[in-house]
Design an enzyme around this catalytic site. Sequence first.
Site, mmCIF file in Angstrom:
data_model
loop_
_atom_site.group_PDB
_atom_site.id
_atom_site.type_symbol
_atom_site.label_atom_id
_atom_site.label_comp_id
_atom_site.label_asym_id
_atom_site.label_seq_id
_atom_site.Cartn_x
_atom_site.Cartn_y
_atom_site.Cartn_z
ATOM 1 N N GLY A 1 0.761 -1.244 0.000
ATOM 2 C CA GLY A 1 0.000 0.000 0.000
ATOM 3 C C GLY A 1 0.787 1.287 0.000
ATOM 4 N N PRO B 1 4.571 -5.385 -0.771
ATOM 5 C CA PRO B 1 4.601 -4.160 -1.574
ATOM 6 C C PRO B 1 4.417 -4.452 -3.056
ATOM 7 C CG PRO B 1 6.833 -4.867 -1.113
ATOM 8 C CD PRO B 1 5.921 -5.829 -0.375
ATOM 9 N N GLY B 2 3.738 -3.587 -3.748
ATOM 10 C CA GLY B 2 3.599 -3.699 -5.197
ATOM 11 C C GLY B 2 4.085 -2.418 -5.844
ATOM 12 N N ARG C 1 -5.461 3.504 -15.654
ATOM 13 C CA ARG C 1 -5.580 4.212 -14.376
ATOM 14 C C ARG C 1 -6.243 5.585 -14.484
ATOM 15 N NH1 ARG C 1 -1.800 5.686 -11.651
ATOM 16 N NH2 ARG C 1 -2.720 5.251 -9.644
ATOM 17 N N TYR D 1 -9.413 5.653 -12.197
ATOM 18 C CA TYR D 1 -9.270 6.337 -10.891
ATOM 19 C C TYR D 1 -8.971 7.833 -11.022
ATOM 20 C CZ TYR D 1 -7.419 1.533 -10.012
ATOM 21 O OH TYR D 1 -7.161 0.190 -9.985
ATOM 22 N N CYS E 1 -12.803 5.214 -28.550
ATOM 23 C CA CYS E 1 -14.045 5.963 -28.725
ATOM 24 C C CYS E 1 -14.845 6.049 -27.437
ATOM 25 C CB CYS E 1 -14.853 5.338 -29.855
ATOM 26 S SG CYS E 1 -13.976 5.559 -31.398
ATOM 27 N N TYR F 1 0.394 -1.331 -12.165
ATOM 28 C CA TYR F 1 -1.019 -1.243 -12.569
ATOM 29 C C TYR F 1 -1.146 -0.610 -13.959
ATOM 30 C CZ TYR F 1 -1.310 -2.414 -7.688
ATOM 31 O OH TYR F 1 -1.126 -3.036 -6.489
HETATM 32 C C1 LIG Z 1 -2.930 -4.900 -4.180
HETATM 33 C C2 LIG Z 1 -2.441 -5.573 -2.936
HETATM 34 C C3 LIG Z 1 -1.148 -5.321 -2.461
HETATM 35 C C4 LIG Z 1 -0.201 -4.347 -3.109
HETATM 36 O O1 LIG Z 1 -0.615 -3.031 -3.013
HETATM 37 P P1 LIG Z 1 0.364 -1.848 -3.466
HETATM 38 O O2 LIG Z 1 -0.414 -0.630 -3.222
HETATM 39 O O3 LIG Z 1 0.663 -2.055 -4.893
HETATM 40 O O4 LIG Z 1 1.583 -1.937 -2.604
HETATM 41 C C5 LIG Z 1 -0.721 -6.019 -1.346
HETATM 42 N N1 LIG Z 1 -1.528 -6.895 -0.718
HETATM 43 C C6 LIG Z 1 -2.781 -7.153 -1.136
HETATM 44 C C7 LIG Z 1 -3.614 -8.137 -0.407
HETATM 45 C C8 LIG Z 1 -3.280 -6.493 -2.257
HETATM 46 O O5 LIG Z 1 -4.526 -6.736 -2.670
#
Ligand SMILES: *Cc1c(COP(=O)(O)O)cnc(C)c1O
Length: 408
Positions: free
Chosen positions: A230, A266-267, A304, A308, A333, A362
Amino acid sequence: MFAEDVPLARIAQEVGTPVYVYSRATLERHARVFMEAMQQAGDVDVAFALKSNPNIAVLKVLSRMGMGADVVSSGELDRALAAGMTADRIVFSGVGKTDAEMSHALDTAIGQFNIESEEEGRDLAALAAARGQRAPATLRVNPDVDAGTHAKISTGKAENKFGVAISDAPGIFARLAAMPGLNLRGVALHIGSLIADLAPMEAAFTRVGRLLVELRAAGLTITHVDLGGGLGVPYRPHDVLPSPFEYGAMVARVTQDWDVKLMFEPGRVICGNAGVLLTRVIRVKPGATHPFVIVDAAMNDLARPALYDAYHHFEPVVASRAAMTANIVGPVCESGDTFATAREIGGVVQGDLAVFRTAGAYGATMASTYNSRAMVPEVLVDGARYAVVADRIAASTIMGAERVPDWL
Ligand SMILES: *Cc1c(COP(=O)(O)O)cnc(C)c1O
């Protein structure tokens, strides 16, 4: 403009546009910085959230850096394995794991299931027991905090579909922990994505700390806590976000008495700023208020902004023209196919190359072929070399998978 030592113009020439371009060095640096920052809280496990960028070459880079994987489907599980991640480093999250998916994950002997409901826990326990297994698991709790992010990526409010209410957690935990098919060893949470402020995270973690005391007082054994992902990243040039180091310091402070193995998922913070979407200006069309810069990338390639209202910084590859104020749009379109409105940008004309920045997370993962456009390709740069790590899939190839029944 270069990606590491490779001119973006060369990639555009050789691969075509639109195309995602990732930097191996940046992925590695982000992975290293994040893992080192979390080590302020001791010996931790870091599982990259695959959904942010599931390209198997990207995963290979991160797995070689020592990261595990957080997956949310069988497809992601297979990708993590294909990239060389060992099953014991894989965590399975997600609110709708099917029996088939859980069976597949049990057969592969993954490291951990993050259970999202009592019902799911019972189903998993039954599947595991039938195989003579005890599934390593945590219970995902919903701490009911507002992560202060976009509603569509907030996951830790009471009304969100994720986890079990933290007030119900002690009862559910005790019932699931008693099931022979489960090794329920801890709790998990993930309150949302693109979090720009540590306060809601600290509030959520503090609630989890109180839950741990309560669970242990009830005689339950807790050895693992998965704090989710997150952490946000700067999308705008002057955005200031909490650094991984500040985040790690907060985690270390809040969790110092927990006596558990901490895990993170983390993503975005790993891959967001490791990629750009390279695009070419098709033409510039006069508009009622501002000209429309029509680029060859669209909402199907980078969803995105449409999804969002997200901001992606737009920059010409060669900054040589006078600044202009424009609406930046794709060819799809729909009016939703708008990347920016009344944006002050470095000037561009027909044929110029430009990038959308911070597109490594994403981005390609959400791409589609809407409007019968090709599936956008991906490139990974490593110093002076690069490789196409996902082909452009032509619209004709997609059409080739469709069938007209013989009764038509
Ligand atoms: C999407 C997600 C993440 C990663 O979130 P980021 O905002 O990209 O760090 C981690 N854990 C879970 C369960 C998620 O659904």
